[in-house]
Scaffold this motif. Structure first.
Motif, PDB file in Angstrom:
ATOM      1  N   SER A  60       0.817  -1.206   0.000  1.00  0.00           N
ATOM      2  CA  SER A  60       0.000   0.000   0.000  1.00  0.00           C
ATOM      3  C   SER A  60       0.851   1.256   0.000  1.00  0.00           C
ATOM      4  O   SER A  60       0.347   2.345  -0.281  1.00  0.00           O
ATOM      5  CB  SER A  60      -0.919   0.008   1.238  1.00  0.00           C
ATOM      6  OG  SER A  60      -0.149   0.097   2.418  1.00  0.00           O
ATOM      7  N   THR A 110     -10.735   9.718  -0.900  1.00  0.00           N
ATOM      8  CA  THR A 110     -11.782   8.926  -1.542  1.00  0.00           C
ATOM      9  C   THR A 110     -12.205   7.784  -0.634  1.00  0.00           C
ATOM     10  O   THR A 110     -11.372   7.108  -0.035  1.00  0.00           O
ATOM     11  CB  THR A 110     -11.270   8.365  -2.882  1.00  0.00           C
ATOM     12  OG1 THR A 110     -10.911   9.456  -3.724  1.00  0.00           O
ATOM     13  CG2 THR A 110     -12.330   7.522  -3.575  1.00  0.00           C
ATOM     14  N   THR A 161     -14.814  10.547  -4.253  1.00  0.00           N
ATOM     15  CA  THR A 161     -13.964  11.582  -3.654  1.00  0.00           C
ATOM     16  C   THR A 161     -14.827  12.457  -2.762  1.00  0.00           C
ATOM     17  O   THR A 161     -15.650  13.232  -3.243  1.00  0.00           O
ATOM     18  CB  THR A 161     -13.268  12.427  -4.728  1.00  0.00           C
ATOM     19  OG1 THR A 161     -12.453  11.578  -5.546  1.00  0.00           O
ATOM     20  CG2 THR A 161     -12.391  13.496  -4.089  1.00  0.00           C
ATOM     21  N   ASP A 206      -4.034  11.045  -2.042  1.00  0.00           N
ATOM     22  CA  ASP A 206      -2.696  11.466  -2.449  1.00  0.00           C
ATOM     23  C   ASP A 206      -2.186  12.498  -1.458  1.00  0.00           C
ATOM     24  O   ASP A 206      -2.968  13.129  -0.727  1.00  0.00           O
ATOM     25  CB  ASP A 206      -2.717  12.081  -3.852  1.00  0.00           C
ATOM     26  CG  ASP A 206      -3.148  11.092  -4.918  1.00  0.00           C
ATOM     27  OD1 ASP A 206      -2.707   9.930  -4.840  1.00  0.00           O
ATOM     28  OD2 ASP A 206      -3.936  11.480  -5.806  1.00  0.00           O
ATOM     29  N   ALA A 265       1.218   8.434  -1.839  1.00  0.00           N
ATOM     30  CA  ALA A 265      -0.176   8.030  -1.995  1.00  0.00           C
ATOM     31  C   ALA A 265      -0.475   6.822  -1.133  1.00  0.00           C
ATOM     32  O   ALA A 265       0.428   6.081  -0.717  1.00  0.00           O
ATOM     33  CB  ALA A 265      -0.478   7.723  -3.463  1.00  0.00           C
ATOM     34  N   TYR A 266      -1.767   6.626  -0.852  1.00  0.00           N
ATOM     35  CA  TYR A 266      -2.210   5.468  -0.085  1.00  0.00           C
ATOM     36  C   TYR A 266      -3.463   4.904  -0.747  1.00  0.00           C
ATOM     37  O   TYR A 266      -4.368   5.648  -1.129  1.00  0.00           O
ATOM     38  CB  TYR A 266      -2.522   5.865   1.358  1.00  0.00           C
ATOM     39  CG  TYR A 266      -3.130   4.739   2.169  1.00  0.00           C
ATOM     40  CD1 TYR A 266      -2.332   3.756   2.743  1.00  0.00           C
ATOM     41  CD2 TYR A 266      -4.513   4.660   2.361  1.00  0.00           C
ATOM     42  CE1 TYR A 266      -2.878   2.723   3.492  1.00  0.00           C
ATOM     43  CE2 TYR A 266      -5.071   3.628   3.103  1.00  0.00           C
ATOM     44  CZ  TYR A 266      -4.256   2.661   3.668  1.00  0.00           C
ATOM     45  OH  TYR A 266      -4.807   1.633   4.394  1.00  0.00           O
ATOM     46  N   THR A 267      -3.526   3.593  -0.866  1.00  0.00           N
ATOM     47  CA  THR A 267      -4.702   2.913  -1.392  1.00  0.00           C
ATOM     48  C   THR A 267      -4.999   1.711  -0.511  1.00  0.00           C
ATOM     49  O   THR A 267      -4.185   0.796  -0.400  1.00  0.00           O
ATOM     50  CB  THR A 267      -4.486   2.444  -2.838  1.00  0.00           C
ATOM     51  OG1 THR A 267      -4.205   3.574  -3.664  1.00  0.00           O
ATOM     52  CG2 THR A 267      -5.736   1.745  -3.367  1.00  0.00           C
ATOM     53  N   SER A 325      -8.588   5.844  -0.165  1.00  0.00           N
ATOM     54  CA  SER A 325      -7.378   6.183  -0.905  1.00  0.00           C
ATOM     55  C   SER A 325      -7.220   7.695  -0.906  1.00  0.00           C
ATOM     56  O   SER A 325      -8.200   8.434  -0.774  1.00  0.00           O
ATOM     57  CB  SER A 325      -7.441   5.657  -2.348  1.00  0.00           C
ATOM     58  OG  SER A 325      -8.484   6.287  -3.071  1.00  0.00           O
ATOM     59  N   ASP A 370      -8.867   2.911   7.263  1.00  0.00           N
ATOM     60  CA  ASP A 370      -9.419   2.191   6.112  1.00  0.00           C
ATOM     61  C   ASP A 370     -10.583   1.306   6.549  1.00  0.00           C
ATOM     62  O   ASP A 370     -10.505   0.082   6.566  1.00  0.00           O
ATOM     63  CB  ASP A 370      -8.306   1.353   5.464  1.00  0.00           C
ATOM     64  CG  ASP A 370      -8.753   0.750   4.141  1.00  0.00           C
ATOM     65  OD1 ASP A 370      -9.597   1.353   3.467  1.00  0.00           O
ATOM     66  OD2 ASP A 370      -8.240  -0.331   3.793  1.00  0.00           O
TER      67      ASP A 370
END
Length: 406
Positions: free
Chosen positions: A27, A52, A57, A42, A33-35, A40, A113
């Motif tokens: 990740s 998001t 978003t 930036d 960035a993170y997803t 998620s 998350d």
């Protein structure tokens, strides 16, 4: 032979890396960035952007600035603060369940998350300004002194002030907050609408009655646990787990009680209709309203719990009010065969007594919107198919994660 030995050693080291560590590394491949599964975003030089939740978003950018460095006059209203000298920031750490961004101003932004995409902006040891740009299709409205309610393309969200400071809709229709040192600004997103239970949970968080929130989620064959802390005084750890009961130790550095909010996904539990909660060996009582729950957390004679119905499919919340501290043991037990009644308790309705802050009633005429003024303490209790098995299996999942990480 030496080369073969080196290769075999490398393979053994790789195989020993925990699954969670691999997920965290994946990740954070992009250092800016993170997803995750739900969230998620930036990071730019001085802002978290494109925040998001489940593909939508919900916040275009979030910036922080130390008030000591901000060029804002003392006579300027908070609603006029639309642009601050944003502090530099960077993505500092990621895990299976959250990502941490640290700002040069001393603020910390932590994205969780989970299905609500919870974002917590902590002021740290310095007072901060926080601005959140919502996007062209978003509308924001004040709801009491401590909350801003956002609607965007049918999706709801709430900004919640925890601690000292203020939060408002600024002149550009976005959100600006004044966070005094030690305070937090919390964002929660609602994909399926914002229910009365959601509103009451927001108030418990804003008033400081709910200091910890725990999400138990299923990701394939793996159960993940995400803990959110709304103050610095509370910790929770698993003490004992068996087939029929789970004991957790909740520790607080202050005597005052607290409410622990637990959200559990349907995939992470095997449900039963029975729920019993014991605190230090004494039975907790099922609360009939949020007022009763909050009273229990504020030094009531006994600890209490409440099971919510939520709008999110496959998710349920269990709120446990522990009446005093410092260290308490909470045991949750289930027994499928011991059900004596199918009847559920219908919570009482009352005025909006679970206020955001003790001063809110005096200022409600000036700051509370019509929508928020109509909120009551009506709630729902045990939903069919949920109960102690939910809590036991959820916390058992937490034990598995703790063991894997250990």
């Amino acid at each position: 032979m030496n080369r073969i030995a080196v290769v075999l050693a490398a393979l053994l080291v790789t195989a020993a890396v925990p699954v969670g560590s691999v997920a965290a590394q994946q990740s954070s491949t992009d250092a800016s960035a993170y997803t995750g599964t739900h969230v998620s975003f930036d990071t730019k030089t001085n802002a978290v952007t494109n925040y998001t939740v489940d593909g939508v978003t919900v916040v275009e950018s979030v910036e922080t600035s130390s008030q000591a460095d901000a060029s804002v006059g003392l006579d300027v209203a908070l609603s006029a603060v639309t642009d601050v000298e944003a502090s530099g920031l960077s993505l500092a750490a990621t895990s299976e369940t959250n990502a941490t961004v640290r700002a040069d101003s001393g603020a910390t932004l932590r994205a969780h998350d989970n299905p609500k995409g919870t974002l917590v902006v902590s002021a740290g040891n310095e007072s901060q300004y926080v601005t959140a740009d919502l996007g062209a299709n978003a509308t924001a409205a004040q709801a009491g002194n401590s909350r801003i309610i956002v609607e965007q393309d049918g999706r709801m969200g709430a900004f919640i002030l925890v601690g000292n400071g203020s939060v408002t809709v600024n002149e550009e229709g976005n959100v600006t907050a004044d966070l005094q040192n030690g305070s937090r600004l919390v964002y929660r997103s609602y994909s399926d609408g914002r229910t009365d239970d959601d509103k009451q949970t927001e108030k418990l968080i804003a008033s400081g009655s709910a200091t910890t929130e725990v999400y138990v989620m299923q990701d394939g064959d793996e159960t993940t646990v995400d803990a959110i802390h709304y103050d610095e005084n509370t910790t929770v750890e698993l003490s004992e787990q068996t087939k029929d009961n789970v004991t957790v130790t909740i520790d607080r550095s202050v005597h005052q009680g607290t409410v622990v909010v637990t959200s559990v996904s349907e995939e992470a539990l095997a449900a039963t209709d029975n729920l019993s909660v014991m605190v230090d060996g004494e039975a907790a009582v099922q609360a009939s309203s949020y007022t009763e729950l909050q009273s229990a957390a504020n030094g009531g004679e006994t600890s209490k719990y409440l099971v919510q119905e939520t709008s999110a499919e496959g998710e349920t919340n269990v709120l446990v009010a522990v009446n005093h501290f410092s260290e308490r043991q909470v045991t949750m037990s289930g027994d499928d065969s011991s059900s004596t009644s199918d009847e559920t308790t219908t919570p009482e309705s009352s005025d909006d007594t679970t206020s955001d802050k003790t001063t809110e009633d005096a200022e409600a005429t000036e700051t509370t919107s019509g929508e928020d003024a109509a909120e009551t303490t009506t709630s729902s209790t045990s939903a069919p198919g949920f109960g102690v098995g939910l809590t036991v299996v959820a916390l058992a999942g937490a034990a598995l994660v703790a063991r894997r990480r250990a």
